[in-house]
Design a protein around this motif. Structure first.
Motif, PDB file in Angstrom:
ATOM      1  N   SER A  82       4.171  12.760   2.360  1.00 11.60           N
ATOM      2  CA  SER A  82       4.488  11.125   2.400  1.00 11.60           C
ATOM      3  C   SER A  82       3.341  10.638   3.739  1.00 11.60           C
ATOM      4  O   SER A  82       2.797   9.515   3.835  1.00 11.60           O
ATOM      5  CB  SER A  82       5.660  10.723   2.540  1.00 11.60           C
ATOM      6  OG  SER A  82       6.225  10.657   1.165  1.00 11.60           O
ATOM      7  N   LEU A  83       3.625  11.642   4.869  1.00  7.18           N
ATOM      8  CA  LEU A  83       2.911  11.246   5.958  1.00  7.18           C
ATOM      9  C   LEU A  83       1.347  11.113   5.875  1.00  7.18           C
ATOM     10  O   LEU A  83       0.864  10.257   6.306  1.00  7.18           O
ATOM     11  CB  LEU A  83       3.080  12.183   7.137  1.00  7.18           C
ATOM     12  CG  LEU A  83       3.203  11.648   8.474  1.00  7.18           C
ATOM     13  CD1 LEU A  83       4.492  10.861   8.698  1.00  7.18           C
ATOM     14  CD2 LEU A  83       3.557  12.821   9.441  1.00  7.18           C
ATOM     15  N   GLY A  84       0.717  11.885   5.005  1.00  9.34           N
ATOM     16  CA  GLY A  84      -0.518  12.182   4.787  1.00  9.34           C
ATOM     17  C   GLY A  84      -0.918  10.787   3.774  1.00  9.34           C
ATOM     18  O   GLY A  84      -2.081  10.456   3.903  1.00  9.34           O
ATOM     19  N   HIS A  85      -0.211  10.380   3.022  1.00  8.89           N
ATOM     20  CA  HIS A  85      -0.349   9.306   2.179  1.00  8.89           C
ATOM     21  C   HIS A  85      -0.668   8.170   2.943  1.00  8.89           C
ATOM     22  O   HIS A  85      -1.514   7.232   2.647  1.00  8.89           O
ATOM     23  CB  HIS A  85       0.860   9.139   1.078  1.00  8.89           C
ATOM     24  CG  HIS A  85       0.920   7.778   0.104  1.00  8.89           C
ATOM     25  ND1 HIS A  85      -0.164   7.897  -0.814  1.00  8.89           N
ATOM     26  CD2 HIS A  85       1.261   6.585   0.376  1.00  8.89           C
ATOM     27  CE1 HIS A  85       0.095   6.753  -1.560  1.00  8.89           C
ATOM     28  NE2 HIS A  85       0.740   6.044  -0.745  1.00  8.89           N
ATOM     29  N   PHE A  86       0.062   7.639   3.921  1.00 11.29           N
ATOM     30  CA  PHE A  86      -0.110   6.632   4.591  1.00 11.29           C
ATOM     31  C   PHE A  86      -0.895   6.633   5.836  1.00 11.29           C
ATOM     32  O   PHE A  86      -1.616   5.664   6.336  1.00 11.29           O
ATOM     33  CB  PHE A  86       1.257   6.212   5.317  1.00 11.29           C
ATOM     34  CG  PHE A  86       2.241   5.609   4.033  1.00 11.29           C
ATOM     35  CD1 PHE A  86       1.889   4.521   3.398  1.00 11.29           C
ATOM     36  CD2 PHE A  86       3.273   6.337   3.503  1.00 11.29           C
ATOM     37  CE1 PHE A  86       2.889   3.859   2.365  1.00 11.29           C
ATOM     38  CE2 PHE A  86       3.911   5.953   2.562  1.00 11.29           C
ATOM     39  CZ  PHE A  86       3.936   4.623   1.928  1.00 11.29           C
ATOM     40  N   TYR A  87      -1.157   8.045   6.252  1.00  8.09           N
ATOM     41  CA  TYR A  87      -1.878   8.137   7.556  1.00  8.09           C
ATOM     42  C   TYR A  87      -2.706   9.421   7.186  1.00  8.09           C
ATOM     43  O   TYR A  87      -2.430  10.579   7.055  1.00  8.09           O
ATOM     44  CB  TYR A  87      -0.898   8.530   8.626  1.00  8.09           C
ATOM     45  CG  TYR A  87      -0.079   7.661   9.253  1.00  8.09           C
ATOM     46  CD1 TYR A  87      -0.436   6.685  10.004  1.00  8.09           C
ATOM     47  CD2 TYR A  87       1.151   7.356   8.669  1.00  8.09           C
ATOM     48  CE1 TYR A  87       0.362   5.654  10.531  1.00  8.09           C
ATOM     49  CE2 TYR A  87       2.156   6.615   9.135  1.00  8.09           C
ATOM     50  CZ  TYR A  87       1.680   5.549   9.890  1.00  8.09           C
ATOM     51  OH  TYR A  87       2.454   4.559  10.459  1.00  8.09           O
TER      52      TYR A  87
END
Length: 803
Positions: A125-130
């Motif tokens: 999820s972190l990579g999804h937004f960032y």
């Protein structure tokens, strides 16, 4: 306190103070084989990886640690992280096993951000937004080395963190926010971790009752997890010193069934069984309600999770305990950059996770088992649940002009007028609008909403299971928390309150505003409905309750916020209040404060004039001015309902006593127009068009005078401004005596006007002393009458007439 006490590790639950067999409320633990060996190992791998990432200051410990591997400033709170990772792993497991389940994770221990960021990175999820934080070697390096450094993620679970709707910096609000998030979301289960330090706060103590306002037929549910690790910053916690029977008594009295997770040797079986049990209990309660047979006072599940403070870190440093003591609360080895012993302990600690088995050193790729418990549908992952970031659901609002009153001699309560409007708002928005009120809705004249809705209080058989849109609980903190959770998940709410008690949630409001500001500065969070306060039962009409109920300080609290996100309105009559409320309910991303009167007041403006006035924020009231305000000797500025009445009365008094004095009356409804650096601020030409370039301005203001003085700072030639407002004078008295005591009566306004005019109009100058003396004498006579008769003269509330 002796060191030998505070440096001891967590004690076991201890001996009960209750007789054996006195209580059988503890839900028994499952058998040891709840999870298959495979499932247990998968969960353990996720937790190991998350614990390592939360603790790590070196990407994968591929060589011996050296001082240069350690950041110059170590931040974070390790003490709570292992428990948060345990909860996160098992929420993921629950989501993977129940494909109809949607969940949010509300984190009370806000400083546990290292744990939450670690889990978000692992689930993608972190990579999804960032995009810079993808599951890769570079993303991993950026996560660990950039945490809590300039340009990196803060040390709190802040608005920049995906999935978050609560920062947790100021403790006590997580549970009420979680309940607010699931109102009107029937398929949502929020898991909320409350630290045992946070659980000592008053707001949390009230929030435990949140389930009593949760209709299981229309709303989701909350699984509270009380994380008992025994210590705050340097002292034991109250709950950490309670054994299971004491805890069971406590939660039973609150209407819960408690289940304890505390078997450290088989913690994952214990936790998995508890989570499944909690979900099953919720489904039983919801099914009964949705089948039309609601359970009277159902016992909702609560999990008490006991783990050591700083679980997994080095057990001791020299002669001090670290794991299981307050020494692990923040950074267990704070001097690792300079102290060789601490550096070696840190290396051993990090290597104990065998991270090379879980994360590929070259690619940053994850062991397949780790991602196997993460839901495959990305929108069901904790960090990507839509309610946490999609934002605003617009309301279907009626035309406010249909509820206005014609300008007439009839006096109308502004709060009653918006009651009629809110009836239609409720009818049009049955699952996206609520009122949260601290037991004051009737007193604040909004009882008209009960024509179409009721209170939602599940413990009361007359309110239960009726879909009420009104929640009244005599805890301002809980109302605020409910409203925050409701608003941050896209719905709209109003918090009407006595003026004097809104200050109770001052810091909560500030924390919310900070979260909202940072959220709007991300590029992936949607706009939010504005958070709306109606401040009524004001000091000007709280004379019967006395000095304790006379406090407009919340206005200043909102004025102190970032200008981009703060709005303060003083609608002077019922029509203006309707226009203002309509605007606020349509607006996005603001903290809106409306200061309104619940008592009948004149209607000064028609609906069309009210719209013009509110859009402008401030206008000249020609009907009360001399020659429609042309070429004034003095400007009388009114801000607030009762203070406006006094200005109008002063203008009429001056016209009668000294018609040669030329008066302009200006009413300000949007307080922010006075400032010089707010988006609503009048430019200099606009300011001068209302207040002239050089005439004195007498401001009669509802709140503390310094509010206005602060806004006017930076404007030109402000030595000509006189500001009168609430000056901390009050008692149990009469309404007009409150005006007299605080120098905002018509007599004080008229006297200021005469003094201010003496240099501009010599016809006034020659009579200044006699006029001022007369006005002050009238004020004194009024005071004597009030003290003699115990009430105000009837004629002091008659609206003045202007020829």
């Amino acid at each position: 306190m002796p060191d030998q006490f505070i440096d001891q590790p967590n004690p076991p639950p201890g001996e009960s103070h209750l007789p054996d067999g006195a209580l059988q409320l503890v839900v028994p633990a499952s058998d040891k084989g709840f999870l298959s060996d495979k499932d247990r190992h998968v969960v353990q791998k996720f937790r190991r990886a998350a614990d390592y990432l939360a603790a790590g200051d070196n990407v994968l410990v591929q060589e011996h640690l050296k001082p240069e591997h350690i950041k110059p400033r170590l931040l974070g709170h390790w003490g709570t992280c292992p428990g948060l990772n345990l909860a996160y792993a098992h929420i993921n497991r629950l989501l993977s096993n129940h494909t109809d389940l949607r969940s949010m994770f509300v984190v009370g221990p806000g400083h546990g951000a290292p744990a939450i960021l670690a889990c978000l990175w692992l689930e993608g999820s972190l990579g999804h937004f960032y995009p810079n934080y993808t599951i890769s070697a570079s993303g991993l390096n950026r996560l660990i080395t950039g945490f809590s450094t300039p340009g990196g993620f803060p040390s709190h679970v802040s608005a920049e963190v995906p999935g978050s709707i609560h920062e947790g910096g100021e403790l006590g609000y997580a549970l009420s926010v979680a309940f607010g998030a699931v109102f009107d979301k029937p398929d949502m289960v929020a898991v909320c971790v409350i630290g045992d330090g946070e659980a000592e706060t008053g707001p949390t103590a009230a929030a435990w009752h949140g389930h009593k306002y949760l209709d299981p037929a229309e709303s989701g549910a909350v699984i509270p997890i009380l994380h008992v690790n025994g210590f705050k910053i340097s002292e034991r916690t109250i709950f950490g010193c309670m054994d299971n029977k004491e805890m069971a008594c406590f939660f039973s009295g609150l209407g819960y069934q408690p289940r304890f997770v505390e078997d450290l040797e088989d913690i994952d079986n214990d936790m998995a069984a508890a989570m499944e049990w909690a979900l099953l209990e919720i489904k039983k309660i919801q099914k009964a309600a949705r089948d039309g047979n609601p359970i009277s006072k159902p016992r909702w599940p609560v999990i008490v999770m006991r783990t050591p403070k700083g679980w997994g870190c080095p057990a001791r440093l020299g002669d001090k305990f670290i794991e299981g003591s307050f020494h692990s609360h923040q950074v267990p080895l704070p001097a690792a950059k300079k102290d060789e012993e601490q550096l070696k302990l840190l290396e051993g600690w990090l290597k104990s996770y065998n991270i090379g088995e879980l994360i590929d050193a070259k690619t940053g790729g994850l062991d397949a088992d780790i991602t196997s418990i993460v839901p495959k549908e990305t929108e069901r992952r904790i960090g990507q649940v839509a309610e946490a970031y999609k934002g605003y659901t617009p309301l279907d609002l009626p035309d406010w002009m249909n509820f206005t009153s014609k300008k007439s001699d009839i006096e109308i309560s502004g709060m009653q007028s918006i009651g009629e409007f809110l009836v239609k708002v409720i009818e049009n928005n049955k699952s996206t609008f609520r009122l949260f009120s601290p037991d004051e809705l009737e007193s604040n004249k909004l009882n008209l909403v009960f024509k179409v809705t009721g209170r939602n209080f599940q413990s009361d058989k007359f309110s239960r299971a009726k879909g009420g849109r009104v929640i009244e609980i005599l805890s301002e903190h809980t109302c605020q928390g409910f409203m925050q959770g409701y608003t941050l998940t896209g719905r709209t709410a109003i918090f009407p309150s006595y003026e004097s008690f809104l200050g109770i949630v001052h810091t909560m409001m500030v924390q919310y505003s900070k979260f909202n500001k940072m959220g709007q500065e991300t590029n992936w969070r949607g706009p939010l409905p504005s958070i709306n306060y109606i401040e009524t039962s004001t000091w000007t009409r709280q004379e019967h309750n006395g000095f304790s109920h006379q406090n407009p300080s919340f206005i200043g609290a909102v004025l102190g916020l970032k200008a981009t996100y703060s709005r303060v309105y003083f609608p002077p009559d019922a029509n203006c209040l309707l226009s203002t409320l309509y605007h606020c309910l349509k607006s996005k991303n603001y903290v809106n404060l409306i200061v309104a009167s619940k008592h009948p007041t004149p209607i000064y403006l028609s609906s069309e004039d009210a719209q013009t006035h509110c859009q402008a924020g401030a206008t000249i009231w020609k009907f009360a001015s001399t020659d429609e305000g042309m070429d004034p000797d003095v400007v009388l500025c009114a801000i607030g309902t009762e203070t406006t009445f006094e200005v109008i009365s002063a203008a009429a008094l001056l016209r009668k006593k000294i018609p040669e004095l030329r008066v302009r009356v200006v009413n300000v409804t949007d307080l922010m127009v006075l400032g010089s650096d707010h988006p609503h601020s009048l430019d200099e030409a606009g300011f001068e068009s209302l207040f002239t370039k050089d005439r004195d301005i007498v401001v009669n203001y509802h709140g503390y005078g310094n509010d206005v003085k602060g806004l006017l700072f930076g404007r030109k030639n402000m030595e000509r401004v006189i500001v009168e407002g609430y000056s901390e004078e009050g008692t149990t008295t009469s309404p007009f005596d409150m005006m007299l005591r605080n120098n905002v009566s018509r007599y004080h306004v008229a006297a200021h006007a005469v003094r201010s005019t003496s240099l501009n109009n010599y016809k006034v100058t020659v009579r200044q002393q006699e006029l001022v003396s007369e006005f002050m004498s009238e004020a004194e006579k009024m005071k004597q009458y009030i003290y003699e008769h115990g009430e105000d003269p009837e004629d002091c509330y008659q609206a003045p007439k202007f020829e």
